[in-house]
Design a protein around this motif. Structure first.
Motif, PDB file in Angstrom:
ATOM      1  N   ALA A 100       0.886  -1.206   0.058  1.00 36.72           N
ATOM      2  CA  ALA A 100      -0.046  -0.176  -0.109  1.00 36.72           C
ATOM      3  C   ALA A 100       0.980   1.406  -0.003  1.00 36.72           C
ATOM      4  O   ALA A 100       0.319   2.051  -0.739  1.00 36.72           O
ATOM      5  CB  ALA A 100      -0.775  -0.017   1.207  1.00 36.72           C
ATOM      6  N   VAL A 101       2.003   1.455   0.904  1.00 32.52           N
ATOM      7  CA  VAL A 101       2.680   2.495   0.695  1.00 32.52           C
ATOM      8  C   VAL A 101       3.521   2.732  -0.527  1.00 32.52           C
ATOM      9  O   VAL A 101       3.455   3.694  -0.918  1.00 32.52           O
ATOM     10  CB  VAL A 101       3.920   2.203   1.922  1.00 32.52           C
ATOM     11  CG1 VAL A 101       4.887   3.193   1.702  1.00 32.52           C
ATOM     12  CG2 VAL A 101       3.127   2.347   3.486  1.00 32.52           C
ATOM     13  N   SER A 102       3.961   1.653  -1.062  1.00 31.21           N
ATOM     14  CA  SER A 102       4.410   1.601  -2.565  1.00 31.21           C
ATOM     15  C   SER A 102       3.559   2.209  -3.631  1.00 31.21           C
ATOM     16  O   SER A 102       4.162   3.334  -4.248  1.00 31.21           O
ATOM     17  CB  SER A 102       5.139   0.157  -2.847  1.00 31.21           C
ATOM     18  OG  SER A 102       5.474   0.209  -4.030  1.00 31.21           O
ATOM     19  N   ARG A 103       2.163   1.633  -3.349  1.00 31.62           N
ATOM     20  CA  ARG A 103       1.129   2.409  -4.347  1.00 31.62           C
ATOM     21  C   ARG A 103       0.932   3.935  -4.199  1.00 31.62           C
ATOM     22  O   ARG A 103       0.904   4.409  -5.051  1.00 31.62           O
ATOM     23  CB  ARG A 103      -0.057   1.249  -4.501  1.00 31.62           C
ATOM     24  CG  ARG A 103       0.115   0.184  -4.819  1.00 31.62           C
ATOM     25  CD  ARG A 103      -1.128  -0.679  -4.837  1.00 31.62           C
ATOM     26  NE  ARG A 103      -0.857  -2.015  -5.471  1.00 31.62           N
ATOM     27  CZ  ARG A 103      -1.600  -2.989  -5.299  1.00 31.62           C
ATOM     28  NH1 ARG A 103      -2.522  -2.934  -4.497  1.00 31.62           N
ATOM     29  NH2 ARG A 103      -1.262  -4.165  -5.824  1.00 31.62           N
ATOM     30  N   VAL A 104       0.752   4.329  -2.913  1.00 37.80           N
ATOM     31  CA  VAL A 104       0.801   5.629  -2.609  1.00 37.80           C
ATOM     32  C   VAL A 104       1.818   6.581  -3.165  1.00 37.80           C
ATOM     33  O   VAL A 104       1.822   7.556  -3.725  1.00 37.80           O
ATOM     34  CB  VAL A 104       0.192   5.951  -1.185  1.00 37.80           C
ATOM     35  CG1 VAL A 104       0.473   7.350  -0.727  1.00 37.80           C
ATOM     36  CG2 VAL A 104      -0.811   5.306  -0.692  1.00 37.80           C
ATOM     37  N   GLY A 105       3.087   5.841  -2.798  1.00 37.30           N
ATOM     38  CA  GLY A 105       4.390   6.773  -3.257  1.00 37.30           C
ATOM     39  C   GLY A 105       4.453   6.620  -4.575  1.00 37.30           C
ATOM     40  O   GLY A 105       4.746   7.894  -5.377  1.00 37.30           O
ATOM     41  N   ASN A 107       1.666   6.997  -6.595  1.00 39.61           N
ATOM     42  CA  ASN A 107       0.812   7.985  -6.982  1.00 39.61           C
ATOM     43  C   ASN A 107       1.301   9.529  -6.697  1.00 39.61           C
ATOM     44  O   ASN A 107       1.019  10.418  -7.851  1.00 39.61           O
ATOM     45  CB  ASN A 107      -0.605   7.735  -6.360  1.00 39.61           C
ATOM     46  CG  ASN A 107      -1.391   6.677  -6.880  1.00 39.61           C
ATOM     47  OD1 ASN A 107      -1.055   6.101  -7.786  1.00 39.61           O
ATOM     48  ND2 ASN A 107      -2.493   6.452  -6.211  1.00 39.61           N
ATOM     49  N   ILE A 108       2.150   9.607  -5.623  1.00 38.79           N
ATOM     50  CA  ILE A 108       2.519  10.903  -5.523  1.00 38.79           C
ATOM     51  C   ILE A 108       3.568  11.154  -6.396  1.00 38.79           C
ATOM     52  O   ILE A 108       3.754  12.216  -6.780  1.00 38.79           O
ATOM     53  CB  ILE A 108       3.145  10.838  -3.805  1.00 38.79           C
ATOM     54  CG1 ILE A 108       1.872  10.910  -3.177  1.00 38.79           C
ATOM     55  CG2 ILE A 108       4.059  12.010  -3.900  1.00 38.79           C
ATOM     56  CD1 ILE A 108       2.555  10.629  -1.520  1.00 38.79           C
ATOM     57  N   ASN A 109       4.487  10.459  -6.956  1.00 37.48           N
ATOM     58  CA  ASN A 109       5.378  10.527  -7.942  1.00 37.48           C
ATOM     59  C   ASN A 109       4.591  10.746  -9.169  1.00 37.48           C
ATOM     60  O   ASN A 109       5.160  11.757  -9.942  1.00 37.48           O
ATOM     61  CB  ASN A 109       6.273   8.983  -7.966  1.00 37.48           C
ATOM     62  CG  ASN A 109       7.412   8.975  -7.128  1.00 37.48           C
ATOM     63  OD1 ASN A 109       7.808   9.872  -6.715  1.00 37.48           O
ATOM     64  ND2 ASN A 109       7.691   7.863  -7.033  1.00 37.48           N
ATOM     65  N   GLY A 124      -7.784  17.745  -6.034  1.00 37.04           N
ATOM     66  CA  GLY A 124      -8.251  16.834  -4.509  1.00 37.04           C
ATOM     67  C   GLY A 124      -7.171  15.590  -4.644  1.00 37.04           C
ATOM     68  O   GLY A 124      -7.067  14.975  -3.843  1.00 37.04           O
ATOM     69  N   GLU A 125      -6.468  15.272  -5.869  1.00 39.94           N
ATOM     70  CA  GLU A 125      -5.809  14.217  -5.947  1.00 39.94           C
ATOM     71  C   GLU A 125      -4.643  14.152  -5.094  1.00 39.94           C
ATOM     72  O   GLU A 125      -4.290  13.111  -4.522  1.00 39.94           O
ATOM     73  CB  GLU A 125      -5.226  13.938  -7.344  1.00 39.94           C
ATOM     74  CG  GLU A 125      -4.619  12.849  -7.775  1.00 39.94           C
ATOM     75  CD  GLU A 125      -4.176  12.495  -9.364  1.00 39.94           C
ATOM     76  OE1 GLU A 125      -4.157  11.615  -9.794  1.00 39.94           O
ATOM     77  OE2 GLU A 125      -3.972  13.719  -9.994  1.00 39.94           O
ATOM     78  N   LEU A 126      -3.758  15.178  -4.898  1.00 41.09           N
ATOM     79  CA  LEU A 126      -2.691  15.122  -3.989  1.00 41.09           C
ATOM     80  C   LEU A 126      -3.186  15.147  -2.561  1.00 41.09           C
ATOM     81  O   LEU A 126      -2.651  14.190  -1.527  1.00 41.09           O
ATOM     82  CB  LEU A 126      -1.839  16.627  -4.099  1.00 41.09           C
ATOM     83  CG  LEU A 126      -0.455  16.515  -3.270  1.00 41.09           C
ATOM     84  CD1 LEU A 126       0.209  15.386  -3.465  1.00 41.09           C
ATOM     85  CD2 LEU A 126       0.062  17.874  -3.392  1.00 41.09           C
ATOM     86  N   LEU A 133      -1.934   8.024   2.626  1.00 44.92           N
ATOM     87  CA  LEU A 133      -0.378   7.605   3.125  1.00 44.92           C
ATOM     88  C   LEU A 133      -0.436   7.739   4.628  1.00 44.92           C
ATOM     89  O   LEU A 133       0.200   7.072   5.238  1.00 44.92           O
ATOM     90  CB  LEU A 133       0.619   8.664   2.517  1.00 44.92           C
ATOM     91  CG  LEU A 133       2.128   8.337   2.734  1.00 44.92           C
ATOM     92  CD1 LEU A 133       2.489   7.008   2.826  1.00 44.92           C
ATOM     93  CD2 LEU A 133       2.909   9.527   2.326  1.00 44.92           C
ATOM     94  N   ILE A 134      -1.206   8.680   5.053  1.00 38.79           N
ATOM     95  CA  ILE A 134      -1.203   9.233   6.605  1.00 38.79           C
ATOM     96  C   ILE A 134      -2.064   7.886   7.392  1.00 38.79           C
ATOM     97  O   ILE A 134      -1.614   7.276   8.229  1.00 38.79           O
ATOM     98  CB  ILE A 134      -1.694  10.601   6.933  1.00 38.79           C
ATOM     99  CG1 ILE A 134      -0.980  11.481   6.671  1.00 38.79           C
ATOM    100  CG2 ILE A 134      -2.081  10.513   8.392  1.00 38.79           C
ATOM    101  CD1 ILE A 134      -1.504  12.765   6.490  1.00 38.79           C
ATOM    102  N   ARG A 135      -2.987   7.348   6.556  1.00 36.45           N
ATOM    103  CA  ARG A 135      -3.578   6.279   7.107  1.00 36.45           C
ATOM    104  C   ARG A 135      -2.894   5.075   6.973  1.00 36.45           C
ATOM    105  O   ARG A 135      -2.988   4.341   8.198  1.00 36.45           O
ATOM    106  CB  ARG A 135      -4.897   6.144   6.291  1.00 36.45           C
ATOM    107  CG  ARG A 135      -6.012   5.275   6.856  1.00 36.45           C
ATOM    108  CD  ARG A 135      -7.392   5.053   6.011  1.00 36.45           C
ATOM    109  NE  ARG A 135      -7.216   4.692   4.793  1.00 36.45           N
ATOM    110  CZ  ARG A 135      -7.387   5.123   3.912  1.00 36.45           C
ATOM    111  NH1 ARG A 135      -7.891   6.619   3.657  1.00 36.45           N
ATOM    112  NH2 ARG A 135      -7.186   4.758   2.501  1.00 36.45           N
ATOM    113  N   VAL A 136      -2.470   4.816   5.932  1.00 37.11           N
ATOM    114  CA  VAL A 136      -1.409   3.452   5.922  1.00 37.11           C
ATOM    115  C   VAL A 136      -0.412   3.655   6.770  1.00 37.11           C
ATOM    116  O   VAL A 136      -0.113   2.661   7.522  1.00 37.11           O
ATOM    117  CB  VAL A 136      -0.985   3.490   4.321  1.00 37.11           C
ATOM    118  CG1 VAL A 136       0.134   2.229   4.339  1.00 37.11           C
ATOM    119  CG2 VAL A 136      -1.996   3.093   3.257  1.00 37.11           C
TER     120      VAL A 136
END
Length: 152
Positions: A100-105, A107-109, A124-126, A133-136
Motif C-alpha cells: 500500500a505504501v508503495s502504491r501511494v508513493g 501515485n505521489i510520484n 483533490g488528487e494530492l 499515506l497518513i492512514r497507511v
C-alpha cells in the motif's frame, strides 16, 4: 500537457485491510541447529498419530514443532499451544502495508511528474494521496505496536 491529467481514469488504492497474500503458506523459519539439539522418540497409536498430524497441519507446522509446543505449553502450565500463526499474520499484514505504501508513493510520484511538466493534477488528487499515506502509515505504527506488545 496540462489537460492530460484530467483525462486519465481515477486511480484506486487497493485496501490493505485484506491480506496481501491470502493463499500464502506460512513461511518456515530457517533452521537453527544449535537451538534444539535433543531428540525424543514417541510411540503413538494410529488414532493419536492421525489427530496430532491433523492438528499440526492445521497450524501449518511440523509434527515435531507441534509436539514440542504442546509439551512446553503443558509444562509451563498453559493450555494453549502457541505456534507462529500470530507472527505469520503480522508478516502478511506488514507485506500488505508495504504494498500500500508503495502504491501511494507511486501515485505521489505521478502527481509530482504532472506538476514538474507544468500541468495540474485533478482537484483533490494530492490531498487524497497524502490522506491515504497518513492512514497507511498509522496502520504500520499500529502493527508494529501490536508486535512489540506481544513480544513483551
Amino acid at each position: 500537457m496540462g489537460g492530460e491529467a484530467d483525462d486519465r481514469a481515477p486511480r484506486e488504492q487497493q485496501s490493505p485491510s485484506q491480506p496481501a497474500f491470502p493463499d500464502r503458506k506460512p513461511r518456515r523459519r530457517t533452521r537453527n541447529p544449535s537451538q534444539r539439539t535433543h531428540k525424543t522418540t514417541t510411540r503413538l497409536s494410529d488414532t493419536e498419530k492421525t489427530e496430532i498430524t491433523a492438528a499440526a497441519k492445521q497450524r501449518a507446522v511440523t509434527v515435531a514443532r507441534f509436539l514440542a509446543a504442546a509439551g512446553l505449553a503443558v509444562a509451563r502450565g498453559s493450555t494453549t499451544v502457541h505456534t507462529n500463526e500470530q507472527l505469520d499474520a503480522a508478516i502478511d499484514e506488514l507485506a500488505a502495508l508495504r504494498t500500500a505504501v508503495s502504491r501511494v508513493g507511486n501515485n505521489i510520484n505521478q502527481i509530482a511528474f504532472v506538476y514538474n511538466a507544468g500541468g495540474q493534477p485533478r482537484p483533490g488528487e494530492l490531498d487524497h494521496a497524502l490522506t491515504t499515506l497518513i492512514r497507511v502509515l498509522a496502520r504500520v505504527d499500529d502493527a508494529a505496536d501490536t508486535l512489540v506488545k506481544k513480544r513483551l
